[in-house]
Design a protein around this motif. Structure first.
Motif: not given
Length: 79
Positions: A21-27, A34-37, A42-48, A62-68
């Protein structure tokens, strides 16, 4: 995410497939992602994270997130 967990939806979060999944933040004019799974319940692991420059998420991110994720799951399995 703390309040809604896996129920958070667009425009704040989006499923990317394969359990990511991705979570979005606007600045200002930048949109950070930030990609996560989810892990066990309900434990959320942020990857990159990265600043998105165009419509598509770079395949490398996406590949980096899958590798993490794979690394994390492998390490948790050995505990």
């Amino acid at each position: 995410m703390q309040d809604y967990g896996p129920e958070v939806r667009m425009p704040h979060s989006k499923a990317l497939g394969d359990g990511l999944f991705e979570i979005r933040a606007k600045q200002g004019s930048d949109i950070s992602r930030v990609l996560y799974f989810f892990y066990i319940g309900q434990k959320i692991i942020l990857t990159n994270g990265f600043v998105k420059k165009n419509q598509k998420i770079p395949k490398g991110e996406i590949k980096l997130a899958k590798d993490f994720r794979d690394d994390y799951l492998k390490r948790c399995k050995n505990d």
